[in-house]
Write a protein that holds these residues in place. Structure first.
Motif, PDB file in Angstrom:
ATOM      1  N   VAL A  31       0.814  -1.210   0.000  1.00 35.42           N
ATOM      2  CA  VAL A  31       0.000   0.000   0.000  1.00 35.42           C
ATOM      3  C   VAL A  31       0.853   1.267   0.000  1.00 35.42           C
ATOM      4  O   VAL A  31       0.511   2.263  -0.650  1.00 35.42           O
ATOM      5  CB  VAL A  31      -0.968  -0.011   1.209  1.00 35.42           C
ATOM      6  N   THR A  32       1.965   1.240   0.729  1.00 31.17           N
ATOM      7  CA  THR A  32       2.767   2.459   0.882  1.00 31.17           C
ATOM      8  C   THR A  32       3.989   2.507  -0.022  1.00 31.17           C
ATOM      9  O   THR A  32       4.546   3.583  -0.259  1.00 31.17           O
ATOM     10  CB  THR A  32       3.257   2.606   2.330  1.00 31.17           C
ATOM     11  N   GLY A  33       4.458   1.347  -0.492  1.00 32.41           N
ATOM     12  CA  GLY A  33       5.693   1.296  -1.254  1.00 32.41           C
ATOM     13  C   GLY A  33       6.940   1.361  -0.391  1.00 32.41           C
ATOM     14  O   GLY A  33       8.068   1.359  -0.910  1.00 32.41           O
ATOM     15  N   LEU A  34       6.767   1.389   0.933  1.00 32.41           N
ATOM     16  CA  LEU A  34       7.891   1.462   1.855  1.00 32.41           C
ATOM     17  C   LEU A  34       8.254   0.073   2.377  1.00 32.41           C
ATOM     18  O   LEU A  34       7.373  -0.779   2.549  1.00 32.41           O
ATOM     19  CB  LEU A  34       7.534   2.348   3.055  1.00 32.41           C
ATOM     20  N   PRO A  35       9.517  -0.170   2.654  1.00 23.15           N
ATOM     21  CA  PRO A  35       9.884  -1.438   3.290  1.00 23.15           C
ATOM     22  C   PRO A  35       9.309  -1.489   4.701  1.00 23.15           C
ATOM     23  O   PRO A  35       9.333  -0.491   5.428  1.00 23.15           O
ATOM     24  CB  PRO A  35      11.413  -1.408   3.310  1.00 23.15           C
ATOM     25  N   HIS A  36       8.790  -2.636   5.062  1.00 22.50           N
ATOM     26  CA  HIS A  36       8.217  -2.805   6.404  1.00 22.50           C
ATOM     27  C   HIS A  36       9.341  -3.094   7.384  1.00 22.50           C
ATOM     28  O   HIS A  36      10.120  -4.017   7.200  1.00 22.50           O
ATOM     29  CB  HIS A  36       7.209  -3.960   6.396  1.00 22.50           C
ATOM     30  N   ARG A  37       9.416  -2.297   8.444  1.00 24.92           N
ATOM     31  CA  ARG A  37      10.458  -2.484   9.457  1.00 24.92           C
ATOM     32  C   ARG A  37       9.930  -3.159  10.708  1.00 24.92           C
ATOM     33  O   ARG A  37      10.599  -4.006  11.295  1.00 24.92           O
ATOM     34  CB  ARG A  37      11.086  -1.137   9.829  1.00 24.92           C
ATOM     35  N   GLU A  38       8.736  -2.776  11.138  1.00 24.21           N
ATOM     36  CA  GLU A  38       8.171  -3.346  12.357  1.00 24.21           C
ATOM     37  C   GLU A  38       6.665  -3.130  12.378  1.00 24.21           C
ATOM     38  O   GLU A  38       6.150  -2.211  11.749  1.00 24.21           O
ATOM     39  CB  GLU A  38       8.800  -2.725  13.606  1.00 24.21           C
ATOM     40  N   THR A  39       5.991  -4.009  13.120  1.00 26.55           N
ATOM     41  CA  THR A  39       4.554  -3.883  13.332  1.00 26.55           C
ATOM     42  C   THR A  39       4.335  -3.519  14.785  1.00 26.55           C
ATOM     43  O   THR A  39       5.024  -4.027  15.674  1.00 26.55           O
ATOM     44  CB  THR A  39       3.831  -5.198  12.999  1.00 26.55           C
ATOM     45  N   ALA A  40       3.388  -2.642  15.037  1.00 33.32           N
ATOM     46  CA  ALA A  40       3.070  -2.251  16.409  1.00 33.32           C
ATOM     47  C   ALA A  40       2.632  -3.474  17.218  1.00 33.32           C
ATOM     48  O   ALA A  40       2.177  -4.479  16.672  1.00 33.32           O
ATOM     49  CB  ALA A  40       1.965  -1.197  16.408  1.00 33.32           C
ATOM     50  N   LEU A  41       2.771  -3.364  18.516  1.00 32.21           N
ATOM     51  CA  LEU A  41       2.361  -4.433  19.419  1.00 32.21           C
ATOM     52  C   LEU A  41       0.914  -4.826  19.136  1.00 32.21           C
ATOM     53  O   LEU A  41       0.024  -3.976  19.080  1.00 32.21           O
ATOM     54  CB  LEU A  41       2.499  -3.970  20.868  1.00 32.21           C
ATOM     55  N   MET A  42       0.677  -6.136  18.961  1.00 33.75           N
ATOM     56  CA  MET A  42      -0.640  -6.592  18.538  1.00 33.75           C
ATOM     57  C   MET A  42      -1.540  -7.049  19.682  1.00 33.75           C
ATOM     58  O   MET A  42      -2.759  -6.884  19.605  1.00 33.75           O
ATOM     59  CB  MET A  42      -0.489  -7.754  17.545  1.00 33.75           C
TER      60      MET A  42
END
Length: 231
Positions: A31-42
């Motif tokens: 969706v963003t075209g950015l590399p994913h670095r981390e996901t918020a605490l789920m």
């Protein structure tokens, strides 16, 4: 007497493996075209809350324009990894027997209040043979709000519209995190906590849970707790 049981899914009914986090990471990049670095605490949070925090962690302060598209892609990415549910996941002790027994009690209505997106919640139930045991139409799901108490309130309103009024003492929120407990308390209903996730029994009790269980493995006791004594 009529009773309403609102089930959390992850770490309450099942361990769903890594399909969810992997889907979120792939969707973020798509969706963003950015590399994913981390996901918020789920744990215990709604998918809307998780998404907003994840976007913020990547420097995107205004994520609202992205969210609808993001959620659509998350669902597609999750369903593409649905096989991981069986490969990595499992139902937790007592779950199918408890839900089946409660499903046989005409005065008990079961639904979901989960941080998951509804299609993902339904896929998880289907993969483990739980479809039909809960009324998904009256549930609360992760796109509705960042505050879990809002999901409980919305589900209760839908359940009341369909089934009539419930006494607050006969409404149960069952979950494994402090967020589940506080959401129940905010709505004046009964908080049943299970220490099957990452939160200790002591912390769940300190949060105000009315009852704390190690798990749902004592099926008869759990059914008595949620359904009441048999007629």
């Amino acid at each position: 007497m009529r009773r309403l049981v609102m089930w959390d899914i992850d770490h309450t009914l099942m361990d769903a493996g890594r399909a969810g986090p992997l889907a979120c990471a792939a969707a973020f990049t798509a969706v963003t075209g950015l590399p994913h670095r981390e996901t918020a605490l789920m744990a215990g949070r709604t998918d809307r809350d998780i998404a907003m925090q994840t976007f913020t962690l990547h420097g995107i302060a205004d994520c609202e324009p992205h969210l609808d598209g993001f959620f659509d892609v998350v669902v597609a990415e999750f369903l593409a990894r649905r096989h991981l549910l069986r490969e990595q996941g499992r139902l937790l002790p007592g779950v199918p027997d408890v839900l089946t027994a409660l499903g046989g009690r005409p005065h008990v209505v079961q639904t979901l209040v989960t941080g998951n997106l509804r299609p993902i919640a339904e896929a998880k139930l289907a993969e483990f043979g739980l479809t039909g045991l809960v009324d998904v139409e009256i549930g609360g799901y992760g796109t509705e709000d960042v505050v879990r108490a809002t999901l409980v309130r919305g589900s209760l309103e839908r359940a009341t519209a369909r089934h009539g009024e419930f006494s607050s003492a006969d409404v149960f929120v069952v979950g494994d995190t402090v967020h589940d407990v506080t959401a129940a308390l905010a709505n004046g209903v009964t908080a049943i906590a299970v220490a099957t996730g990452g939160t200790t029994a002591a912390d769940l009790a300190a949060a105000g849970a009315h009852v704390v269980l190690d798990d749902l493995g004592d099926v008869d006791a759990v059914v008595r707790l949620l359904a009441g004594a048999p007629d």
